[in-house]
Design a protein around this motif. Structure first.
Motif, PDB file in Angstrom:
ATOM      1  N   ASP A  19       0.926  -1.257  -0.012  1.00 23.71           N
ATOM      2  CA  ASP A  19      -0.130  -0.061   0.001  1.00 23.71           C
ATOM      3  C   ASP A  19       0.827   1.376  -0.030  1.00 23.71           C
ATOM      4  OD1 ASP A  19      -1.947  -1.480   0.089  1.00 23.71           O
ATOM      5  OD2 ASP A  19      -2.789  -0.892   2.016  1.00 23.71           O
ATOM      6  N   VAL A  20       0.591   2.333  -0.497  1.00 26.48           N
ATOM      7  CA  VAL A  20       1.169   3.463  -0.749  1.00 26.48           C
ATOM      8  C   VAL A  20       0.081   4.783  -0.892  1.00 26.48           C
ATOM      9  CG1 VAL A  20       2.945   2.870  -2.307  1.00 26.48           C
ATOM     10  CG2 VAL A  20       0.903   4.083  -3.152  1.00 26.48           C
ATOM     11  N   GLU A  21       0.610   5.723   0.015  1.00 23.89           N
ATOM     12  CA  GLU A  21      -0.431   7.050  -0.020  1.00 23.89           C
ATOM     13  C   GLU A  21      -0.822   7.284  -1.511  1.00 23.89           C
ATOM     14  OE1 GLU A  21       0.753  10.762   1.418  1.00 23.89           O
ATOM     15  OE2 GLU A  21       1.899   9.672   2.847  1.00 23.89           O
ATOM     16  N   SER A  22      -2.274   7.487  -1.342  1.00 22.64           N
ATOM     17  CA  SER A  22      -3.058   7.716  -2.729  1.00 22.64           C
ATOM     18  C   SER A  22      -2.604   9.194  -2.995  1.00 22.64           C
ATOM     19  CB  SER A  22      -4.503   7.519  -2.792  1.00 22.64           C
ATOM     20  OG  SER A  22      -5.095   7.791  -4.073  1.00 22.64           O
ATOM     21  N   SER A  23      -2.548   9.831  -4.194  1.00 20.60           N
ATOM     22  CA  SER A  23      -2.247  11.146  -4.630  1.00 20.60           C
ATOM     23  C   SER A  23      -3.474  11.617  -4.990  1.00 20.60           C
ATOM     24  CB  SER A  23      -1.255  11.210  -5.568  1.00 20.60           C
ATOM     25  OG  SER A  23      -1.433  10.529  -6.780  1.00 20.60           O
ATOM     26  N   VAL A  24      -4.544  10.934  -5.334  1.00 19.36           N
ATOM     27  CA  VAL A  24      -5.742  11.333  -5.883  1.00 19.36           C
ATOM     28  C   VAL A  24      -6.975  10.876  -4.968  1.00 19.36           C
ATOM     29  CG1 VAL A  24      -5.281  11.741  -8.462  1.00 19.36           C
ATOM     30  CG2 VAL A  24      -5.922   9.491  -7.539  1.00 19.36           C
ATOM     31  N   ASP A  25      -8.159  11.510  -5.208  1.00 20.18           N
ATOM     32  CA  ASP A  25      -9.341  11.065  -4.319  1.00 20.18           C
ATOM     33  C   ASP A  25      -9.897   9.836  -4.661  1.00 20.18           C
ATOM     34  OD1 ASP A  25     -11.192  11.033  -2.319  1.00 20.18           O
ATOM     35  OD2 ASP A  25     -12.302  12.726  -3.183  1.00 20.18           O
ATOM     36  N   ILE A  26      -9.529   8.681  -4.049  1.00 24.87           N
ATOM     37  CA  ILE A  26     -10.318   7.468  -4.447  1.00 24.87           C
ATOM     38  C   ILE A  26     -11.020   6.948  -3.103  1.00 24.87           C
ATOM     39  CG2 ILE A  26      -8.640   6.740  -6.016  1.00 24.87           C
ATOM     40  CD1 ILE A  26      -7.231   5.028  -3.809  1.00 24.87           C
ATOM     41  N   GLY A  27     -11.384   7.806  -2.299  1.00 26.10           N
ATOM     42  CA  GLY A  27     -12.308   7.483  -1.076  1.00 26.10           C
ATOM     43  C   GLY A  27     -11.329   7.007   0.169  1.00 26.10           C
ATOM     44  N   LYS A  28     -10.158   6.738  -0.177  1.00 24.77           N
ATOM     45  CA  LYS A  28      -9.360   6.396   1.383  1.00 24.77           C
ATOM     46  C   LYS A  28      -8.115   6.726   0.963  1.00 24.77           C
ATOM     47  CE  LYS A  28      -8.125   2.020  -1.229  1.00 24.77           C
ATOM     48  NZ  LYS A  28      -8.019   0.618  -0.848  1.00 24.77           N
ATOM     49  N   HIS A  29      -7.118   6.676   1.985  1.00 24.99           N
ATOM     50  CA  HIS A  29      -5.778   7.204   2.220  1.00 24.99           C
ATOM     51  C   HIS A  29      -4.729   6.462   1.438  1.00 24.99           C
ATOM     52  CE1 HIS A  29      -2.633   9.457   3.643  1.00 24.99           C
ATOM     53  NE2 HIS A  29      -2.188   8.472   4.579  1.00 24.99           N
TER      54      HIS A  29
END
Lengths: 172, 128
Positions: free
Chosen positions: A31-41
């Motif tokens: 898992d990595v930090e999401s750079s766009v809004d996908i509803g979770k971190h």
């Protein structure tokens, strides 16, 4: 015997959670930090891997793939030599429901391999609408697969899925 | 300090020669900047997705198997190599990927790529 189970489904459907829940050892996650809004971190970009010992002779390798199609090169090598598949669908999420059709084709899901569909995030609603849509998709593809509403965070849900896969395999 | 990714690429290429591709990608696989050498074609989106997956897997191997911290991943082929290292850009975790031509000098690539990664952590890139 070591058997391979794939956990597939759209982003945020609970694949990483259920593998962590099922694995006998600490599961590997990418898992990595999401750079766009996908509803979770966090989002999976590689492979989740867990290991489940069924009995003295059988163990299961639990492989979770990224939900985003751009990572489908990872799907390619996970789908080789599959013993079983678990498809997770996010409740009331139209994209997640629509993705089921694509995933069934991509992973060559048929009646010949044990496969279970789990509807997750059901605490946000009863799940009836999503189950109906899933059954419509399965009917179009002449598939008859078990569809459960589950909570990926609960051991009971994870165990139900695995017991069903084993039962289907034994009846085939 | 403002620079353009193209200029950074050109500067790096004078030192390393025959760089086929250089790209800066978010850790979840979105391309921020990408430059290719003359005649080299690569699907930028695919390069970013592959870089993201391989770096995440390398990170997991480093932490969970080697009990260490990930630094870089190298893929060696007969036509050159691909190197991926972690960096930060504007405070966010990113991946810097380089694809070289044939007969690469791994030590030089590692040195100059790390140097560039350090620059990227403080620089602001223009879209030029």
């Amino acid at each position: 015997m070591h058997k391979k189970v794939a956990f597939i489904g759209s982003v945020g459907s609970g694949k990483t959670t259920i593998i962590k829940n099922l694995s006998s050892d600490e599961a590997l996650d990418t898992d990595v930090e999401s750079s766009v809004d996908i509803g979770k971190h966090l989002t999976t970009v590689g492979i989740d891997y867990g290991h489940l010992k069924v009995d003295d002779t059988t163990s299961l390798g639990l492989y979770g793939v990224p939900g985003q199609r751009k990572f489908s090169f990872v799907w390619d090598f996970v789908k080789e030599g599959l013993w079983a598949a678990v498809i997770l669908v996010k409740n009331k999420d139209t994209e997640s429901i629509a993705e089921l059709d694509y995933l069934i084709d991509f992973f060559d899901i048929s009646q010949d391999i044990p496969c279970v569909i789990g509807v997750t995030h059901v605490d946000q609603g009863a799940g009836g609408f999503t189950v109906k849509k899933i059954k419509e998709t399965l009917k179009k593809k002449n598939l008859n697969l078990p569809v459960y509403t589950i909570d990926a965070r609960l051991n009971t849900s994870a165990e139900l899925i695995m017991r069903t896969l084993i039962a289907i395999d034994e009846s085939n | 300090m403002e620079a353009s990714f193209k200029k950074l690429y050109e500067k790096l290429n004078t030192k390393l020669k025959s760089i086929k591709s250089l790209s800066l990608t978010t850790s979840d696989g979105f391309t921020l900047f990408s430059e290719n050498g003359n005649g080299f074609e690569v699907e930028t989106d695919k390069l970013s997705a592959v870089s993201s997956s391989l770096t995440a897997l390398s990170n997991a191997a480093a932490k969970q198997l080697m009990k260490s911290t990930f630094e870089s991943t190298f893929i060696e082929t007969s036509k050159g190599l691909m190197c991926m290292i972690q960096t930060k850009y504007q405070g966010k975790n990113c991946i810097l990927s380089l694809i070289s031509g044939a007969n690469p000098n791994i030590g030089q690539i590692r040195f100059y790529l790390n140097e560039l990664a350090n620059i990227l952590e403080t620089v602001s890139l223009s879209a030029e």
